[in-house]
Each structure stands twice: as structure tokens, then as C-alpha cells.
Design an enzyme around this catalytic site. Structure first.
Site, PDB file in Angstrom:
ATOM      1  N   HIS A  69       0.818  -1.222   0.000  1.00 54.82           N
ATOM      2  CA  HIS A  69       0.000   0.000   0.000  1.00 54.82           C
ATOM      3  C   HIS A  69       0.849   1.268   0.000  1.00 54.82           C
ATOM      4  CE1 HIS A  69       0.027   0.917   4.437  1.00 54.82           C
ATOM      5  NE2 HIS A  69       0.107  -0.384   4.579  1.00 54.82           N
ATOM      6  N   ASP A 183       5.668   1.940   6.879  1.00 55.90           N
ATOM      7  CA  ASP A 183       4.430   1.180   6.661  1.00 55.90           C
ATOM      8  C   ASP A 183       3.590   1.965   5.655  1.00 55.90           C
ATOM      9  OD1 ASP A 183       2.044  -0.161   6.791  1.00 55.90           O
ATOM     10  OD2 ASP A 183       1.583   0.407   8.848  1.00 55.90           O
ATOM     11  N   GLU A 216      -5.178   1.735   2.390  1.00 56.88           N
ATOM     12  CA  GLU A 216      -5.112   0.551   3.261  1.00 56.88           C
ATOM     13  C   GLU A 216      -5.462   0.910   4.696  1.00 56.88           C
ATOM     14  OE1 GLU A 216      -3.278  -2.420   6.014  1.00 56.88           O
ATOM     15  OE2 GLU A 216      -2.855  -0.294   5.861  1.00 56.88           O
ATOM     16  N   GLU A 217      -4.899   2.025   5.156  1.00 56.53           N
ATOM     17  CA  GLU A 217      -4.975   2.359   6.579  1.00 56.53           C
ATOM     18  C   GLU A 217      -6.382   2.694   7.058  1.00 56.53           C
ATOM     19  OE1 GLU A 217      -2.642   1.822   8.544  1.00 56.53           O
ATOM     20  OE2 GLU A 217      -0.748   1.963   7.452  1.00 56.53           O
ATOM     21  N   HIS A 327       3.273   2.995  13.228  1.00 56.80           N
ATOM     22  CA  HIS A 327       2.185   3.906  13.614  1.00 56.80           C
ATOM     23  C   HIS A 327       2.614   4.911  14.681  1.00 56.80           C
ATOM     24  CE1 HIS A 327      -1.459   1.830  11.599  1.00 56.80           C
ATOM     25  NE2 HIS A 327      -0.338   1.579  10.956  1.00 56.80           N
TER      26      HIS A 327
HETATM   27 CO    CO Z   1       0.599  -1.352   6.491  1.00 57.08          CO
END
Ligand code: CO
Length: 355
Positions: A69, A183, A216-217, A327
Site C-alpha cells: 500500500h 508502513d 489501506e490504513e 504507527h
Molecule cells: Co501497512
């Protein structure tokens, strides 16, 4: 493909701002790179914003999808105060405890970058009881040094403008790097390295499909439309996953470790991985002596959670690069883990073990 090229692409990708729904800078960067290096038979941006890529195989019966992503968690401006301060809502899952006092970077509607600071009522104006409580996002604001609503809007910062926490890319000892949005720009990096390897050695049986997926998130939305369009027969999501190999965590609760190679998912909150796909990953990794680890069940969820239930079903799994402090404003990972992830995916695609 070497650590140096992985490092420089990691820095470029991680520095781009692409909060969920506003991934254009990342998508355009990836599409341009693919076109410039002539890496694909077909590459385009779909109606939702995914970069979809097709690299045709010689027989083309099997169609393997690799998904990573492009979006990152951030915030969205929800209100502009008369005196120029911004109120905001989170986009994706932030840990509220770490937001206060952070530096942020905002991407205006025309792509200009502005810096800011997340503030709240100063501590010397709060009571002892207030100071013990967690400050919640509605009581925070962003200070971008502007004095009026007019000044803010004249700079193309409006309700709906997004931004993220500011965190420069830096090198640590032992081939470790820190930065923002690992991420899942790490997964994007792996996919681009795979495209380069496929170009170098193009006599390849299976068709390989790529989805550089948006959103995605906030619900893994780009994965759904991308898989529907590309119709894979097998799929892998390439992710970044929580390495909790830090003080105070019991060994039984550490999902994966930094430096032990790519982490293969057996089961997470969104999917039970295909046993056959995992066997193909593991057997080929062993043939090529590539290190790997299994991620302990059942942490996290990924794009594969939707890909494996696309159309009539797609045998799928997830391979992740271990990363600490996901995160949060800053993630930390080891470049060797990215290199080994590229190698394990490459071995999986070539399938010397014939599974
Ligand atoms: Co991710």
C-alpha cells in the site's frame, strides 16, 4: 539490486507525503519510475488511485499478484480557527499519547509543504489533575505560524487538507534506518526492486501483477478494487509489521524480530494464509538459503484479507519486513531485512522448488 539502491529508494519513498485518499505524490512517483526504467508491459493509475502493473509471463496461466500500500496514516484539517490555528481529525490509527508536541508537515491543495506543531493548553496553565489526564485530539490544535483564516486559505490549506508527522530519514548503526511511512513504503520499495529483477531476467513463466494500493490504513479499499481488476490466481501482500523485540515484552508476545529476515504470516485478524502458498515461500527460501521467520498469530490485518476473498477466492499470504515503532512518527528497520524480503519474493516467483 543491493543495499545501497534499497536505501536510496527507501529514503525517496518515505519522504513523500501520501495520507490515505491523497496518495497522488506517491502514485505519480512510482508510475514515473516504472515508465522511465521501462519495467512493465502495462502500468496505469486506476479510478481509485492504485498503480496497477502487468509484467507478462511466457505462458501466462498463473497470475501472481504482489500488493503493497502507498498510503500512510496522518491527519485531516477539520476546522480553521479565526486566528489561523488548525483543528484536525486523525486519518488511520494513531497512538494519541504520542501526538502532543510533535512537528507535522502539511501538504497544501497545490502540493506545497508547510510545517507545524501540535499544541494544546500549556502545562503551566493547567491544574495538577488536568495534567494527569491524556489530552485528546479535540483538545489539540496545529500551529503553522499563520495569524488568520484568510492567510491559511490563501495558502491553499482548507478543510480536508491532509498532513502527517514530520520525521526525517536517518541512518543508525548496523544498517538500520529510521523514518516515516515505512508502513508501507517498504512494501512499495520491495515491489519496485522485484520489477527491476524481472526486467534483468525476463524469461519468466508466470505473469506478475502489481498493485501499489491506496487507502489501506482506513479499510484496505484499494486492495479490493485492484484485485478485482487484475484477477490473480495467487497473491502476496508485502507489508511492514510490528517488531516488538524491545524491553518489557514477553517472548511469547513478540510477533517478529528485527534482523531475522522476512516474516511469513500464518494467520492474522483478516486471513488464514494459504498453506500451499506458504510452502512455496518456505521451500524456495530454503533452497536459496534465505533467512525467514514466522509471524506469531493473530496480530494485525493486511490487504491480503480482502484479496484472498476476491471473486471466487485467491490463495494468498503475507510477507512482512519487521519494523519497530509502526504507527508512531518514526519507524526503525534493518535494510538487510528488506534485501532478504526482495530475495524471498524473487525465489517464490521463480519457484525452483516447483510447488
Ligand atoms: Co501497512
Amino acid at each position: 539490486m543491493d543495499i545501497k539502491s534499497i536505501r536510496s529508494l527507501q529514503e525517496e519513498l518515505s519522504t513523500l507525503i501520501g495520507v490515505s485518499g491523497h496518495e497522488d505524490d506517491v502514485s505519480n512517483f512510482i508510475l514515473k519510475l516504472i515508465e522511465k526504467e521501462n519495467l512493465a508491459d502495462k502500468a496505469w493509475i486506476d479510478p481509485l488511485g492504485n498503480v496497477l502493473v502487468i509484467k507478462k509471463g511466457t505462458d501466462g496461466k498463473n497470475k501472481i499478484l504482489l500488493d503493497a500500500h502507498t498510503d500512510e496514516i496522518g491527519f485531516m484539517v477539520s476546522h480553521i480557527e479565526k486566528n489561523g490555528f488548525l483543528r484536525f481529525v486523525p486519518v488511520g490509527g494513531w497512538d494519541q499519547r504520542i501526538l502532543l508536541g510533535q512537528s507535522v508537515v502539511i501538504r497544501s491543495q497545490v502540493g506545497e509543504k508547510f510545517h507545524g506543531i501540535i499544541g494544546s493548553k500549556p502545562p503551566h496553565l493547567t491544574s495538577i489533575n488536568e495534567r494527569k489526564k491524556l489530552v485528546e485530539i479535540p483538545n489539540m490544535y496545529i500551529d503553522i505560524g499563520m495569524n488568520s483564516i484568510e492567510e491559511v486559505t490563501n495558502n491553499n490549506i482548507v478543510i480536508g487538507t491532509t498532513g502527517t508527522l514530520f520525521s526525517p530519514f536517518m541512518e543508525f548503526p548496523n544498517n538500520m534506518v529510521r523514518g516515516k511511512a515505512f508502513d508501507d513504503r517498504t512494501g512499495c520499495n520491495v515491489l519496485i526492486q522485484i520489477l527491476r529483477l524481472l526486467k534483468e531476467n525476463s524469461a519468466f513463466k508466470d505473469t506478475v501483477l502489481f498493485n501499489f494500493a491506496v487507502q489501506e490504513e482506513i479499510g484496505r479499499r484499494g486492495a479490493i478494487t485492484g484485485a478485482f481488476k487484475l484477477e490473480p490466481t495467487i497473491a502476496l501482500a508485502i507489508e511492514n509489521t510490528t517488531a516488538a523485540d524491545v524491553p518489557g515484552i514477553k517472548e511469547a508476545e513478540i510477533p517478529v524480530y528485527i534482523g531475522r529476515g522476512p516474516a511469513i504470516t500464518i494467520a492474522d485478524k483478516s486471513m488464514i494464509s494459504s498453506k500451499r502458498v506458504n510452502e512455496r515461500i518456505v521451500k524456495n527460501a530454503e533452497l536459496d538459503k534465505i533467512p525467514y521467520q514466522f509471524k506469531k498469530p493473530m496480530y494485525g490485518l493486511t490487504d491480503a484479507g480482502y484479496i484472498h476473498i476476491s471473486r471466487e477466492g485467491v490463495p494468498s499470504s503475507v510477507v512482512s519486513v519487521p519494523c519497530r515503532y509502526i504507527h508512531s512518527p518514526t519507524s526503525l528497520l534493518k535494510l538487510d531485512d528488506i534485501l532478504n524480503t526482495v530475495q524471498i519474493i524473487n525465489a517464490f516467483l521463480r519457484n525452483k522448488a516447483n510447488i
